[in-house]
Write a protein that holds these residues in place. Sequence first.
Motif, mmCIF file in Angstrom:
data_model
loop_
_atom_site.group_PDB
_atom_site.id
_atom_site.type_symbol
_atom_site.label_atom_id
_atom_site.label_comp_id
_atom_site.label_asym_id
_atom_site.label_seq_id
_atom_site.Cartn_x
_atom_site.Cartn_y
_atom_site.Cartn_z
ATOM 1 N N ASN A 1 0.861 -1.179 0.000
ATOM 2 C CA ASN A 1 0.000 0.000 0.000
ATOM 3 C C ASN A 1 0.896 1.226 0.000
ATOM 4 O O ASN A 1 2.121 1.113 -0.019
ATOM 5 C CB ASN A 1 -0.976 0.004 1.183
ATOM 6 N N MET A 2 0.281 2.399 0.028
ATOM 7 C CA MET A 2 1.047 3.646 -0.015
ATOM 8 C C MET A 2 1.246 4.261 1.364
ATOM 9 O O MET A 2 1.592 5.430 1.484
ATOM 10 C CB MET A 2 0.338 4.653 -0.931
ATOM 11 N N ASN A 3 1.079 3.465 2.415
ATOM 12 C CA ASN A 3 1.313 3.939 3.773
ATOM 13 C C ASN A 3 2.806 3.809 4.092
ATOM 14 O O ASN A 3 3.337 2.699 4.169
ATOM 15 C CB ASN A 3 0.490 3.116 4.761
ATOM 16 N N PRO A 4 3.505 4.925 4.252
ATOM 17 C CA PRO A 4 4.967 4.835 4.488
ATOM 18 C C PRO A 4 5.319 4.197 5.821
ATOM 19 O O PRO A 4 6.461 3.761 6.015
ATOM 20 C CB PRO A 4 5.426 6.294 4.425
ATOM 21 N N ASN A 5 4.378 4.113 6.755
ATOM 22 C CA ASN A 5 4.657 3.547 8.077
ATOM 23 C C ASN A 5 4.338 2.057 8.155
ATOM 24 O O ASN A 5 4.556 1.440 9.207
ATOM 25 C CB ASN A 5 3.854 4.302 9.140
ATOM 26 N N ASP A 6 3.832 1.466 7.091
ATOM 27 C CA ASP A 6 3.498 0.042 7.095
ATOM 28 C C ASP A 6 4.780 -0.765 6.901
ATOM 29 O O ASP A 6 5.466 -0.645 5.880
ATOM 30 C CB ASP A 6 2.494 -0.262 5.984
ATOM 31 N N LEU A 7 5.120 -1.611 7.883
ATOM 32 C CA LEU A 7 6.351 -2.390 7.824
ATOM 33 C C LEU A 7 6.322 -3.430 6.713
ATOM 34 O O LEU A 7 7.390 -3.873 6.242
ATOM 35 C CB LEU A 7 6.589 -3.074 9.182
ATOM 36 N N GLN A 8 5.135 -3.839 6.276
ATOM 37 C CA GLN A 8 5.056 -4.842 5.215
ATOM 38 C C GLN A 8 5.535 -4.298 3.871
ATOM 39 O O GLN A 8 5.823 -5.078 2.954
ATOM 40 C CB GLN A 8 3.614 -5.349 5.079
ATOM 41 N N ASN A 9 5.621 -2.974 3.739
ATOM 42 C CA ASN A 9 6.134 -2.397 2.495
ATOM 43 C C ASN A 9 7.635 -2.604 2.338
ATOM 44 O O ASN A 9 8.179 -2.388 1.246
ATOM 45 C CB ASN A 9 5.825 -0.892 2.444
ATOM 46 N N GLN A 10 8.295 -3.041 3.422
ATOM 47 C CA GLN A 10 9.729 -3.286 3.339
ATOM 48 C C GLN A 10 10.053 -4.638 2.716
ATOM 49 O O GLN A 10 11.195 -4.905 2.357
ATOM 50 C CB GLN A 10 10.352 -3.187 4.734
ATOM 51 N N ARG A 11 9.056 -5.502 2.579
ATOM 52 C CA ARG A 11 9.269 -6.822 1.965
ATOM 53 C C ARG A 11 9.430 -6.668 0.461
ATOM 54 O O ARG A 11 8.832 -5.789 -0.156
ATOM 55 C CB ARG A 11 8.090 -7.735 2.280
ATOM 56 N N ASN A 12 10.252 -7.535 -0.114
ATOM 57 C CA ASN A 12 10.485 -7.514 -1.555
ATOM 58 C C ASN A 12 9.278 -8.117 -2.278
ATOM 59 O O ASN A 12 8.939 -9.291 -2.087
ATOM 60 C CB ASN A 12 11.757 -8.283 -1.895
ATOM 61 N N ARG A 13 8.616 -7.332 -3.112
ATOM 62 C CA ARG A 13 7.456 -7.791 -3.877
ATOM 63 C C ARG A 13 7.714 -7.726 -5.373
ATOM 64 O O ARG A 13 6.799 -7.916 -6.169
ATOM 65 C CB ARG A 13 6.220 -6.941 -3.531
ATOM 66 N N GLY A 14 8.929 -7.439 -5.769
ATOM 67 C CA GLY A 14 9.249 -7.356 -7.178
ATOM 68 C C GLY A 14 9.227 -5.924 -7.687
ATOM 69 O O GLY A 14 8.993 -4.967 -6.934
ATOM 70 N N LYS A 15 9.456 -5.784 -8.987
ATOM 71 C CA LYS A 15 9.483 -4.474 -9.623
ATOM 72 C C LYS A 15 8.621 -4.485 -10.873
ATOM 73 O O LYS A 15 8.356 -5.535 -11.459
ATOM 74 C CB LYS A 15 10.925 -4.081 -9.992
ATOM 75 N N ILE A 16 8.204 -3.292 -11.275
ATOM 76 C CA ILE A 16 7.433 -3.113 -12.497
ATOM 77 C C ILE A 16 8.055 -1.984 -13.304
ATOM 78 O O ILE A 16 8.529 -0.984 -12.733
ATOM 79 C CB ILE A 16 5.944 -2.832 -12.198
ATOM 80 N N VAL A 17 8.069 -2.141 -14.626
ATOM 81 C CA VAL A 17 8.668 -1.169 -15.532
ATOM 82 C C VAL A 17 7.588 -0.644 -16.466
ATOM 83 O O VAL A 17 6.895 -1.443 -17.138
ATOM 84 C CB VAL A 17 9.825 -1.789 -16.350
ATOM 85 N N VAL A 18 7.419 0.678 -16.502
ATOM 86 C CA VAL A 18 6.424 1.310 -17.371
ATOM 87 C C VAL A 18 7.059 2.509 -18.059
ATOM 88 O O VAL A 18 8.015 3.105 -17.540
ATOM 89 C CB VAL A 18 5.163 1.754 -16.594
ATOM 90 N N GLN A 19 6.525 2.848 -19.219
ATOM 91 C CA GLN A 19 6.930 4.037 -19.963
ATOM 92 C C GLN A 19 5.719 4.939 -20.127
ATOM 93 O O GLN A 19 4.650 4.480 -20.555
ATOM 94 C CB GLN A 19 7.496 3.644 -21.330
ATOM 95 N N LEU A 20 5.897 6.224 -19.807
ATOM 96 C CA LEU A 20 4.783 7.170 -19.836
ATOM 97 C C LEU A 20 5.111 8.340 -20.754
ATOM 98 O O LEU A 20 6.252 8.826 -20.775
ATOM 99 C CB LEU A 20 4.478 7.704 -18.429
ATOM 100 N N THR A 21 4.094 8.788 -21.491
ATOM 101 C CA THR A 21 4.195 9.986 -22.322
ATOM 102 C C THR A 21 2.901 10.769 -22.193
ATOM 103 O O THR A 21 1.819 10.228 -22.461
ATOM 104 C CB THR A 21 4.433 9.643 -23.802
#
Length: 561
Positions: A388-408
């Motif tokens: 989630n986008m909660n900076p205080n959530d400790l579960q955000n520190q777990r590795n969940r992978g990465k995503i690559v996008v291109q925006l215009t």
Amino acid sequence: MQLAVAGDGPGEHSIGRPRVWNRHFRRPSGRLFLLHLLPAQRRQVEGINHSYGCSLQDPIVRPLHELDSKTLQSLIPEIPYWMKNPDYERVDWLNKFILDMWPCLDKAICNTIQSTVKPIFDQYIGKYWIESIEFDHLTLGSLPPTIHGVKVYESQEKELVVEPAMRWAGNTNVVLVLKLSIFRVTIQLLDLQISLVPRVTLKPLVPSFPCFANLSVSLMEKPKVDFGLKIFGGDIMAIPGLYRFIQDTIATQVSNIYHWPNLLEIPILEGSSAAVKKPVGILNVNVVRAYNLRKMDILGKSDPYVKLSLSGEGLPSKKTSIKMRNLNPEWNEQFKLIVKDPETQVLQLHVYDWEKVKMHDKLGMQVIPLNVLIPHETKEFTLDLQKNMNPNDLQNQRNRGKIVVQLTFDPFKEDTSSFSKVLDEKLSGIDRGIQDVSDNGGLLLVTIEAAEDIEGKHHTNAYAVVLFRGEKKKTKVIRRSRDPRWNEDFQFMLEEAPKDEKLHIEVLSKGRFFSFHSKESLGYVDINISDVVNNGRINQRYHLINSRSGVIHIEMEWNTT
């Protein structure tokens, strides 16, 4: 009708300059009276000198038939607009409201003036030997402005346009004291008089209080401004030639700035939601790939796909294809999203693991603010997925992978030609014809505003259906109404300009449950899209085919990047 002419005796607010009172009222007899003070030039010719600090005598009331033709002719400009022009309506109730509220309005306006100019005055303290600048006296007087008629324009746009004819002959008294290190300067503004006809436009009309987002004002004719000015107690407006010069200069400068088609625009709802804003561009999204995704299936794999959407939109999310049993999927899939506010909207990316039976598992998410993009420049992002986008959530520190996008981000082309330039071209007889239209794609925005005089044989529960290139969209149902108002927008993203195609719009009526007549056509219309592409925008009413007198109001826009 009778005329009331003020006497020339000493008065508290009589000054040695033109003085025209534009004020009308009714006595118990119901006859209309006008207060009209003779110009100061005439008094000066007669050798009558007046000074500030005097009060007006009671007006002398005379019937119109006792006046000569020259006096009657001079009174014609002072006749209220609602008497001279049938398009203007009389608003005595509004004048009565302003009159009763004026003591409070006077204090509120003066307080606003003081709080507004104080920071400006403070900038000059300590400069040019200035020790202080302050108001010794500030009042707009006891006489409020008078509206001598209001004209309301009918428009097919989402706006309200009114023209109030306003006159104000007030007993204003403003004393500004400028303290210098050596001496003190007193500037006094007295008896401000204004006559003007502004055009006030409230647009666009929105479903949020006060129900309009912007207020624009323009003057339809050159205003008339008059006032008295005293410096060190002396009336500088009594200097021969200076009064007329100052009066004409002020009126000309105000007219040059705000005379139609120039506008004074005042934003009312600066933080209005994106739902009431028009599209301003297209966001091109290329979902490239993801890697090191979490294992969610029993066999140690996942079936990932991506859902993407823009914040502040109620439209369905876009979805990529599903990559079965893959922790490092590659999509390279392109999507186009409609942008309404690039400064506040963000792109929301959600990665899910597809499940055949149960609810899809969430692999991670990420957001990208659009204000980091440069128009027409492609930028690639490699983002860590989070729970989630909660900076205080400790579960955000777990590795969940990465995503690559291109925006215009490609903003729509804007019409840079000003209205005054177009007006000059029309007045000079220049006809440039229809400009060449490119075959590039864009956004077709269709707004179903309302319908009128529709009637079904069995029921009138109207809704509109929009059909274009096999894509079908419909409005909500308005029950039991011959004049339904939908005000709904539909968007069609097109790869090329639809020059030789038609848009089909049909008004239908939906019956109740278990009705023998479940659906009934109330009329339809086919619109040539080439009209929209060539003109950029149309806003018209169309007669419905197969309807006795039904009319539908449609607004369409064609935007290209």
